[in-house]
Design an enzyme around this catalytic site. Structure first.
Site, PDB file in Angstrom:
ATOM      1  N   ASP A 130       0.910  -1.257  -0.005  1.00 26.95           N
ATOM      2  CA  ASP A 130      -0.011   0.047  -0.012  1.00 26.95           C
ATOM      3  C   ASP A 130       1.070   1.269  -0.074  1.00 26.95           C
ATOM      4  OD1 ASP A 130      -2.409  -1.479   0.213  1.00 26.95           O
ATOM      5  OD2 ASP A 130      -2.727  -0.977   2.410  1.00 26.95           O
ATOM      6  N   ARG A 181      -2.178  -0.605  -8.310  1.00 28.91           N
ATOM      7  CA  ARG A 181      -3.460  -0.255  -7.840  1.00 28.91           C
ATOM      8  C   ARG A 181      -3.384   1.458  -7.818  1.00 28.91           C
ATOM      9  NH1 ARG A 181      -4.065  -0.815  -2.191  1.00 28.91           N
ATOM     10  NH2 ARG A 181      -4.437  -3.006  -2.418  1.00 28.91           N
TER      11      ARG A 181
HETATM   12  C1  LIG Z   1      -9.008  -0.932  -2.994  1.00 27.47           C
HETATM   13  C2  LIG Z   1      -8.532   0.165  -2.403  1.00 27.47           C
HETATM   14  C3  LIG Z   1      -7.288   0.451  -1.933  1.00 27.47           C
HETATM   15  C4  LIG Z   1      -6.884   1.629  -1.251  1.00 27.47           C
HETATM   16  N1  LIG Z   1      -5.384   1.746  -0.962  1.00 27.47           N
HETATM   17  C5  LIG Z   1      -5.187   3.042  -0.977  1.00 27.47           C
HETATM   18  C6  LIG Z   1      -3.556   3.137  -0.535  1.00 27.47           C
HETATM   19  O1  LIG Z   1      -2.546   2.228  -0.560  1.00 27.47           O
HETATM   20  N2  LIG Z   1      -2.939   4.503  -0.184  1.00 27.47           N
HETATM   21  C7  LIG Z   1      -3.720   5.490  -0.258  1.00 27.47           C
HETATM   22  O2  LIG Z   1      -3.560   6.587  -0.126  1.00 27.47           O
HETATM   23  N3  LIG Z   1      -5.383   5.273  -0.414  1.00 27.47           N
HETATM   24  C8  LIG Z   1      -5.643   4.144  -0.700  1.00 27.47           C
HETATM   25  N4  LIG Z   1      -7.069   4.016  -0.962  1.00 27.47           N
HETATM   26  C9  LIG Z   1      -7.966   5.131  -0.707  1.00 27.47           C
HETATM   27  C10 LIG Z   1      -8.079   6.070  -1.817  1.00 27.47           C
HETATM   28  O3  LIG Z   1      -7.024   6.575  -1.933  1.00 27.47           O
HETATM   29  C11 LIG Z   1      -9.284   7.244  -1.537  1.00 27.47           C
HETATM   30  O4  LIG Z   1      -8.773   8.028  -0.403  1.00 27.47           O
HETATM   31  C12 LIG Z   1     -10.688   6.574  -1.415  1.00 27.47           C
HETATM   32  O5  LIG Z   1     -10.883   5.572  -2.259  1.00 27.47           O
HETATM   33  C13 LIG Z   1     -11.802   7.587  -1.906  1.00 27.47           C
HETATM   34  O6  LIG Z   1     -11.568   7.881  -3.099  1.00 27.47           O
HETATM   35  P1  LIG Z   1     -12.676   7.451  -4.287  1.00 27.47           P
HETATM   36  O7  LIG Z   1     -11.770   6.988  -5.605  1.00 27.47           O
HETATM   37  O8  LIG Z   1     -13.530   6.474  -3.714  1.00 27.47           O
HETATM   38  O9  LIG Z   1     -13.506   8.913  -4.914  1.00 27.47           O
HETATM   39  P2  LIG Z   1     -13.979   9.992  -3.990  1.00 27.47           P
HETATM   40  O10 LIG Z   1     -14.544  11.061  -4.820  1.00 27.47           O
HETATM   41  O11 LIG Z   1     -13.477  10.246  -2.737  1.00 27.47           O
HETATM   42  O12 LIG Z   1     -15.642   9.199  -3.687  1.00 27.47           O
HETATM   43  C14 LIG Z   1     -16.447   8.801  -4.812  1.00 27.47           C
HETATM   44  C15 LIG Z   1     -17.903   8.507  -3.825  1.00 27.47           C
HETATM   45  O13 LIG Z   1     -17.415   6.886  -3.182  1.00 27.47           O
HETATM   46  C16 LIG Z   1     -17.977   6.865  -2.040  1.00 27.47           C
HETATM   47  N5  LIG Z   1     -17.035   6.753  -0.875  1.00 27.47           N
HETATM   48  C17 LIG Z   1     -15.781   7.235  -0.909  1.00 27.47           C
HETATM   49  N6  LIG Z   1     -15.038   7.073   0.211  1.00 27.47           N
HETATM   50  C18 LIG Z   1     -16.003   6.715   1.044  1.00 27.47           C
HETATM   51  C19 LIG Z   1     -16.069   6.284   2.427  1.00 27.47           C
HETATM   52  N7  LIG Z   1     -15.018   6.457   3.167  1.00 27.47           N
HETATM   53  N8  LIG Z   1     -17.279   5.953   3.105  1.00 27.47           N
HETATM   54  C20 LIG Z   1     -18.453   5.821   2.201  1.00 27.47           C
HETATM   55  N9  LIG Z   1     -18.447   5.998   0.868  1.00 27.47           N
HETATM   56  C21 LIG Z   1     -17.314   6.413   0.252  1.00 27.47           C
HETATM   57  C22 LIG Z   1     -18.857   8.009  -2.131  1.00 27.47           C
HETATM   58  O14 LIG Z   1     -19.980   7.476  -2.612  1.00 27.47           O
HETATM   59  C23 LIG Z   1     -18.383   9.126  -2.745  1.00 27.47           C
HETATM   60  O15 LIG Z   1     -19.259   9.990  -3.341  1.00 27.47           O
HETATM   61  C24 LIG Z   1      -7.696   2.930  -1.506  1.00 27.47           C
HETATM   62  C25 LIG Z   1      -8.846   2.813  -2.073  1.00 27.47           C
HETATM   63  C26 LIG Z   1      -9.334   1.728  -2.423  1.00 27.47           C
HETATM   64  C27 LIG Z   1     -10.741   1.365  -3.094  1.00 27.47           C
END
Ligand SMILES: Cc1cc2nc3c(=O)[nH]c(=O)nc-3n(C[C@H](O)[C@H](O)[C@H](O)COP(=O)(O)OP(=O)(O)OC[C@H]3O[C@@H](n4cnc5c(N)ncnc54)[C@H](O)[C@@H]3O)c2cc1C
Length: 319
Positions: A130, A181
């Site tokens: 990660d 990823r």
């Molecule tokens: C499989 C996976 C692994 C990840 N690994 C890392 C990593 O190694 N390092 C890192 O910095 N980040 C990691 N992340 C987190 C990532 O960086 C984002 O902070 C997170 O995914 C929110 O961004 P989004 O792309 O979903 O878009 P956003 O624009 O933030 O969200 C889009 C929509 O998704 C839904 N959503 C998003 N987050 C939430 C929540 N917490 N609760 C409820 N609904 C939500 C809502 O409906 C929102 O409107 C990971 C995410 C995923 C999916």
């Protein structure tokens, strides 16, 4: 502002003590966390696998502050690799280098990473490193490249679209055949290293999808393994419907099969979208965190969505 507040709370020991003692916090956190034990984690993965969804297991932990704790984390990760193998689960693992001692000594973290990659290799599995805050990005990538050069083709990592450096890092990873990823990024970063505006982070995400998918077209791009423990070169880690739509359209535009990329979600978030993608025939993998060190992970999940924060704060004052 709330996002910044909750991300700084994720690092505050006093807040951790206060919040983890409050029963409602665990009740709400358990929406995002499979449970505290290996058995809880295995059960969650079995349910996902039964629904046609792959998994990646995260034994929660980060910013380990002693060598003994880093070694204990390593042992716990070896156990989960063995448990996945014994149960025949369709799951790989995700780890954090700070969990393995990166903030203490990068050589200690590398030695622990190698121990994990060796065990993963013995059981035919894949390990995703990660990505953490920007102070650790350079050293994390350096250690991932070092492991790859040492012959570990079962290591992958994560790229955050909010960082200005990411296009170059993505090209370098793709060229080395290291599976990526792609996510937006979950930490609070200064404007000197990361886009402050969401629109720019989203546009960068699309650009990085294209870089990865174009690399998929190269003959030697690694595909997912037949047993689905190894993902393809490109994993799209987002719950944002527009980012998912863009990736699907790009796959089509480039003439790539639906299996050329994997869609990844966090446990407990947007199950509706997960099911839609499974029905449409795309590989979907859910990131399943478990363990007792759930506090910082939970705070970052709150920070991502204002509605989560308001629900949490109002419940705190009603307790
Ligand atoms: C499989 C996976 C692994 C990840 N690994 C890392 C990593 O190694 N390092 C890192 O910095 N980040 C990691 N992340 C987190 C990532 O960086 C984002 O902070 C997170 O995914 C929110 O961004 P989004 O792309 O979903 O878009 P956003 O624009 O933030 O969200 C889009 C929509 O998704 C839904 N959503 C998003 N987050 C939430 C929540 N917490 N609760 C409820 N609904 C939500 C809502 O409906 C929102 O409107 C990971 C995410 C995923 C999916």
């Amino acid at each position: 502002m709330l996002r910044a507040l909750f991300i700084s709370l994720s690092k505050a020991h006093w807040a951790q003590r206060l919040i983890t003692q409050w029963r409602f916090a665990w009740k709400m956190a358990s929406r995002f966390i499979a449970g505290e034990t290996v058995e809880d984690a295995i059960r969650a993965v079995e349910q996902l696998n039964a629904a046609g969804i792959l998994a990646t297991l995260d034994h929660l932990g980060e910013n380990t502050d002693s060598q003994a704790a880093a070694e204990q984390s390593t042992t716990d990760i070896l156990k989960i690799l063995d448990a996945i193998h014994a149960a025949g689960l369709r799951s790989n693992v995700s780890i954090k280098l700070s969990q393995l001692g990166l903030v203490l000594d990068s050589e200690l973290a590398y030695a622990n990473l190698v121990t994990i990659l060796e065990r993963a290799r013995q059981v035919g599995n894949f390990v995703r490193v990660d990505m953490e805050d920007s102070s650790l990005v350079g050293i994390t990538l350096e250690l991932v490249f070092r492991a790859r050069t040492a012959g570990f083709d079962n290591v992958g990592t994560v790229i955050q679209s909010y960082l200005y450096r990411s296009p170059e890092d993505t090209r370098n990873l793709a060229q080395a055949g290291i599976r990526v990823r792609l996510v937006k990024g979950a930490y609070k970063e200064p404007a000197s290293v990361a886009y402050p505006k969401k629109a720019d982070v989203d546009a960068a995400f699309n650009q990085l999808v294209d870089i990865l998918l174009q690399a998929e077209q190269a003959l030697d791009a690694p595909g997912g393994s037949a047993n689905v423990l190894f993902p393809p070169l490109t994993a799209v880690g987002s719950h944002d419907p527009l980012r998912l739509k863009y990736a699907r359209e790009s796959l089509k535009k480039l003439g790539l099969p639906d299996q050329a990329a994997e869609f990844q979600f966090l446990y407990g978030i947007r199950r509706d979208l997960q099911q839609d993608l499974v029905k449409a025939g795309y590989p979907v993998r859910v990131y399943v965190p478990y363990g007792t060190h759930w506090y910082p992970y939970f705070m970052r999940r709150l920070a991502e969505r204002p509605a989560n924060v308001w629900f949490f704060i109002s419940s705190f004052f009603q307790k």
